[in-house]
Enzyme design. Structure first.
Site, PDB file in Angstrom:
ATOM      1  N   TYR A  11       0.856  -1.194   0.000  1.00  0.00           N
ATOM      2  CA  TYR A  11       0.000   0.000   0.000  1.00  0.00           C
ATOM      3  C   TYR A  11       0.886   1.237   0.000  1.00  0.00           C
ATOM      4  O   TYR A  11       1.978   1.220  -0.566  1.00  0.00           O
ATOM      5  CB  TYR A  11      -0.966  -0.078   1.204  1.00  0.00           C
ATOM      6  CG  TYR A  11      -2.156   0.835   1.080  1.00  0.00           C
ATOM      7  CD1 TYR A  11      -2.941   0.853  -0.077  1.00  0.00           C
ATOM      8  CD2 TYR A  11      -2.501   1.693   2.116  1.00  0.00           C
ATOM      9  CE1 TYR A  11      -4.032   1.684  -0.193  1.00  0.00           C
ATOM     10  CE2 TYR A  11      -3.592   2.539   2.011  1.00  0.00           C
ATOM     11  CZ  TYR A  11      -4.358   2.537   0.849  1.00  0.00           C
ATOM     12  OH  TYR A  11      -5.434   3.370   0.739  1.00  0.00           O
ATOM     13  N   LYS A  64     -20.604 -19.913  -9.907  1.00  0.00           N
ATOM     14  CA  LYS A  64     -19.874 -19.741 -11.170  1.00  0.00           C
ATOM     15  C   LYS A  64     -18.442 -19.283 -10.893  1.00  0.00           C
ATOM     16  O   LYS A  64     -17.482 -19.801 -11.483  1.00  0.00           O
ATOM     17  CB  LYS A  64     -20.605 -18.689 -12.015  1.00  0.00           C
ATOM     18  CG  LYS A  64     -20.261 -18.730 -13.485  1.00  0.00           C
ATOM     19  CD  LYS A  64     -21.147 -19.717 -14.190  1.00  0.00           C
ATOM     20  CE  LYS A  64     -20.961 -19.636 -15.689  1.00  0.00           C
ATOM     21  NZ  LYS A  64     -21.944 -20.460 -16.394  1.00  0.00           N
TER      22      LYS A  64
END
Length: 473
Positions: A114, A169
């Site tokens: 970060y 999915k």
């Protein structure tokens, strides 16, 4: 058609029974006499007088499961405890999660993952946007997009109710192709809004999988998105189904020793899946096809099609099929046909209809959960039978296709998906079944065959590279 007990309707019932006597055998007898199946029986606690037993049972439906529970409750000396639906347990808290690829253990890790280190990576992508594929998750990410308007056989149940399917999915993408897929369930069924939303989120993904969007809107949404974004857009209900049907038909024709250009194909269903199957079959060489919908055989002279929009899918079917000018009903059309493909509704054909087909007939009855004709009856006269169900041989299942297709597209950094890539995928899937394995009950490989995804991915990757001019990173 009698339905066999399925793990989809399985439950675990906790019972306390007398430690002595015939209570355990009474439990199994009660389940089996009710049409259920005992798949597990575990003693979880034991005492001098009582046993605590967890019985795992497969039923045929939710109502059937409740009937079995009531029968168990009625056994003398048996105390019924918790009843757990195993499918619902698997969905508690969702089926997928995000995880970090690198540990964040200290300030150094934080500074690179970060701020401030990440700013340098951001600037590099700002200077060269193509680096987003190399330096972010974009290279391996697919958006699974639905509006909840055509979910399984449940219909228009909305985006929240569609989320379990989209999660499933995404889990399959990861399991079979190592792809990070993200379910995006949109709270709109407005075509313009869906196109705008998907276009806006496209920079974060390398591919778009459209799912469970009703026809005819799905045709326009896919076409417009393919023009609007620079990543492949694939509607699995259309093209995934079409690819696996073509692969299965390729091998079924090998079994009966017929050529694709010679056979007469009759299809029931002119929706999204039916239209896509038809287009791909024609591209593969089918020259004699007849399609029927709820109004009968589709032909150019049919009253509702004479003044139809020339660009509509149904008009396209009328203009590109039925060269012999067949009219009437599905049952009229199927007489003498070599191949029947159903993507429509249950029980539209009988055993007599199948018997009236040509010698060496091929029947793909793909309506789920109840096919267009009882597979057991169809097998009495047809040479090859396939369904969409897992409890019969030759299951036509999209999971054979979409993971490998997207793996190939992502590896090639493809910006589109076209007919040549889909034909390549179908050919590769068919070739997974070798000559010494091929028979009437094995025309398509299992979804757990570890060769499937790699074979499909490789074929798509090679077909995509001439279009993209790229190599895998």
């Amino acid at each position: 058609m009698a339905t066999a007990p399925s793990v989809s309707y399985s439950m675990t019932v906790r019972l306390e029974v007398p430690a002595s006597g015939t209570a355990v055998s009474q439990l199994t007898t009660a389940v089996e006499s009710s049409g259920g199946s005992v798949t597990g029986l575990d003693v979880t606690a034991s005492g001098h007088e009582k046993l605590r037993i967890d019985v795992t049972i497969a039923a045929t439906s939710t109502a059937h499961a409740q009937e079995i529970v009531e029968k168990l409750r009625g056994i003398e000396g048996v105390s019924l405890g918790k009843v757990s639906d195993r499918t619902f347990l698997m969905h508690l808290g969702g089926k997928i999660e995000m995880s970090a690829k690198h540990p964040i253990r200290n300030r150094d890790d934080l500074s690179m993952v970060y701020t401030p280190g990440v700013a340098r990576v951001c600037q590099a992508i700002a200077d060269n946007p193509e680096d987003a594929r190399r330096l972010t998750i974009k290279r391996n990410s697919v958006a699974v997009v639905t509006d909840g308007s055509a979910v399984l056989g449940l219909g228009n149940i909305g985006p929240k109710a569609a989320l379990p399917v989209m999660e499933g999915k995404a889990a399959l993408f990861k399991r079979f192709a190592g792809i990070d897929a993200w379910p995006l369930c949109l709270d709109t069924q407005d075509t313009d809004e869906i196109v705008a939303i998907v276009k806006a989120i496209a920079p974060g993904f390398a591919g778009i999988n459209l799912e469970d969007i009703s026809a005819p809107r799905c045709f326009e949404i896919e076409a417009r998105l393919r023009e609007a974004v620079d990543i492949p857009v694939f509607h699995d209900d259309q093209h995934g189904t079409a690819i696996v049907v073509l692969a299965a038909l390729t091998n079924a024709l090998r079994v009966v020793d017929k050529k694709i250009e010679d056979v007469r194909v009759v299809m029931s269903g002119a929706g999204a899946a039916g239209t896509a199957i038809l287009r791909l079959l024609i591209a593969a060489g089918v020259r004699h096809a007849v399609v029927a919908d709820i109004h009968g055989v589709v032909h150019a002279g049919r009253e509702d099609l004479v003044s139809a929009d020339p660009e509509s899918p149904l008009r396209w079917i009328a203009d590109n099929t039925n060269p012999e000018g067949v009219t009437g009903t599905l049952r009229d059309a199927v007489r003498g046909a070599d191949v029947f493909i159903g993507v429509s509704a249950p029980n539209v054909l009988s055993g007599d209809d199948v018997a009236a087909m040509a010698d060496g007939a091929i029947v793909f009855a793909l309506a789920n959960p109840d096919p267009e004709v009882d597979p057991a009856i169809a097998r009495q006269t047809a040479a090859v039978v396939a369904t969409g169900r897992s409890d019969f041989p030759n299951q036509i299942n999209n999971v054979l296709v979409f993971p490998g297709v997207f793996r190939g597209l992502l590896d090639a950094q493809s910006r589109t998906v076209n007919t040549e890539m889909m034909l390549a995928a179908a050919g590769a899937l068919a070739d997974v079944v070798h000559d010494d394995e091929l028979n009437a009950n094995y025309i398509i490989p299992s979804v757990f065959n570890d060769k499937v995804a790699g074979a499909v991915a490789g074929a798509v990757r090679e077909a995509a590279r001439p279009v993209t001019g790229t190599t895998a990173v």
